[in-house]
Design a protein around this motif. Structure first.
Motif, PDB file in Angstrom:
ATOM      1  N   LEU A 295       0.840  -1.191   0.000  1.00  0.00           N
ATOM      2  CA  LEU A 295       0.000   0.000   0.000  1.00  0.00           C
ATOM      3  C   LEU A 295       0.875   1.242   0.000  1.00  0.00           C
ATOM      4  N   GLY A 296       0.729   2.056  -1.034  1.00  0.00           N
ATOM      5  CA  GLY A 296       1.447   3.322  -1.097  1.00  0.00           C
ATOM      6  C   GLY A 296       2.928   3.139  -0.838  1.00  0.00           C
ATOM      7  N   ARG A 297       3.459   3.902   0.080  1.00  0.00           N
ATOM      8  CA  ARG A 297       4.870   3.817   0.440  1.00  0.00           C
ATOM      9  C   ARG A 297       5.066   2.983   1.696  1.00  0.00           C
ATOM     10  N   ALA A 298       4.093   2.218   2.056  1.00  0.00           N
ATOM     11  CA  ALA A 298       4.154   1.432   3.287  1.00  0.00           C
ATOM     12  C   ALA A 298       4.440  -0.027   2.956  1.00  0.00           C
ATOM     13  N   PRO A 299       5.711  -0.367   2.692  1.00  0.00           N
ATOM     14  CA  PRO A 299       6.030  -1.721   2.255  1.00  0.00           C
ATOM     15  C   PRO A 299       5.778  -2.790   3.300  1.00  0.00           C
ATOM     16  N   ASN A 300       5.585  -2.404   4.560  1.00  0.00           N
ATOM     17  CA  ASN A 300       5.356  -3.392   5.604  1.00  0.00           C
ATOM     18  C   ASN A 300       3.877  -3.703   5.828  1.00  0.00           C
ATOM     19  N   LEU A 301       3.004  -3.026   5.092  1.00  0.00           N
ATOM     20  CA  LEU A 301       1.573  -3.259   5.253  1.00  0.00           C
ATOM     21  C   LEU A 301       0.968  -3.588   3.887  1.00  0.00           C
ATOM     22  N   THR A 302       0.657  -4.846   3.690  1.00  0.00           N
ATOM     23  CA  THR A 302       0.071  -5.277   2.429  1.00  0.00           C
ATOM     24  C   THR A 302      -1.451  -5.178   2.513  1.00  0.00           C
ATOM     25  N   LYS A 303      -2.110  -5.329   1.374  1.00  0.00           N
ATOM     26  CA  LYS A 303      -3.572  -5.340   1.367  1.00  0.00           C
ATOM     27  C   LYS A 303      -4.090  -6.471   2.244  1.00  0.00           C
ATOM     28  N   HIS A 304      -3.423  -7.582   2.201  1.00  0.00           N
ATOM     29  CA  HIS A 304      -3.813  -8.721   3.038  1.00  0.00           C
ATOM     30  C   HIS A 304      -3.724  -8.347   4.526  1.00  0.00           C
TER      31      HIS A 304
ATOM     32  N   ALA B 292      -3.803  -5.323   5.822  1.00  0.00           N
ATOM     33  CA  ALA B 292      -4.825  -4.317   6.103  1.00  0.00           C
ATOM     34  C   ALA B 292      -6.193  -4.975   6.245  1.00  0.00           C
ATOM     35  N   ARG B 293      -6.523  -5.898   5.345  1.00  0.00           N
ATOM     36  CA  ARG B 293      -7.799  -6.614   5.431  1.00  0.00           C
ATOM     37  C   ARG B 293      -7.931  -7.350   6.756  1.00  0.00           C
ATOM     38  N   GLN B 294      -6.855  -8.019   7.169  1.00  0.00           N
ATOM     39  CA  GLN B 294      -6.880  -8.759   8.438  1.00  0.00           C
ATOM     40  C   GLN B 294      -7.075  -7.819   9.624  1.00  0.00           C
ATOM     41  N   ARG B 295      -6.389  -6.696   9.622  1.00  0.00           N
ATOM     42  CA  ARG B 295      -6.516  -5.733  10.724  1.00  0.00           C
ATOM     43  C   ARG B 295      -7.930  -5.161  10.775  1.00  0.00           C
ATOM     44  N   LEU B 296      -8.485  -4.846   9.610  1.00  0.00           N
ATOM     45  CA  LEU B 296      -9.848  -4.315   9.570  1.00  0.00           C
ATOM     46  C   LEU B 296     -10.852  -5.352  10.058  1.00  0.00           C
ATOM     47  N   GLU B 297     -10.659  -6.594   9.658  1.00  0.00           N
ATOM     48  CA  GLU B 297     -11.560  -7.660  10.098  1.00  0.00           C
ATOM     49  C   GLU B 297     -11.459  -7.863  11.608  1.00  0.00           C
ATOM     50  N   HIS B 298     -10.242  -7.804  12.133  1.00  0.00           N
ATOM     51  CA  HIS B 298     -10.051  -7.930  13.581  1.00  0.00           C
ATOM     52  C   HIS B 298     -10.757  -6.796  14.318  1.00  0.00           C
ATOM     53  N   GLU B 299     -10.584  -5.563  13.847  1.00  0.00           N
ATOM     54  CA  GLU B 299     -11.237  -4.411  14.472  1.00  0.00           C
ATOM     55  C   GLU B 299     -12.752  -4.563  14.424  1.00  0.00           C
TER      56      GLU B 299
END
Length: 104
Positions: free
Chosen positions: A5-14, A16-23
């Motif tokens: 995602l963008g310039r954030a090489p340590n955060l993939t769409k996968h 982000a999806r997992q974090r959103l699902e957890h939240e």
């Protein structure tokens, strides 16, 4: 391999999806706990807590849409990239810190 995602090489769409699902799951569990405590709870407090959680759930759903459409991780105001550290803590956030302070 999922795209970064963008310039954030340590955060993939996968990621982000997992974090959103957890939240989302955490907020739904909070709503269930509020409902279960209904007979013993202060009604005004319960309504305020429920409204706050429902607002966050809407933010999470909006972030899931942004993730699907592509602008996830970009500040809604200044269009700069939101730091990965901020997205890791608040994966549904719409603004960078500076813009968040201005809109709050």
């Amino acid at each position: 391999m999922t795209a970064d995602l963008g310039r954030a090489p340590n955060l993939t769409k996968h990621d982000a999806r997992q974090r959103l699902e957890h939240e989302r799951n955490c907020r739904l569990a909070q709503l269930r706990a509020i409902e279960e405590s209904a007979p013993h709870a202060d009604k005004d407090l319960q309504e305020a807590q429920t409204a706050a959680i429902e607002r966050v759930l809407k933010e999470i759903d909006a972030a899931r849409e942004r993730l699907a459409d592509g602008p996830y991780g970009t500040c809604k105001s200044c269009r700069s990239f939101i730091p990965v550290e901020r997205l890791e803590i608040l994966p549904y956030v719409r603004f960078c810190v500076g813009c968040q302070q201005r809109v709050s």
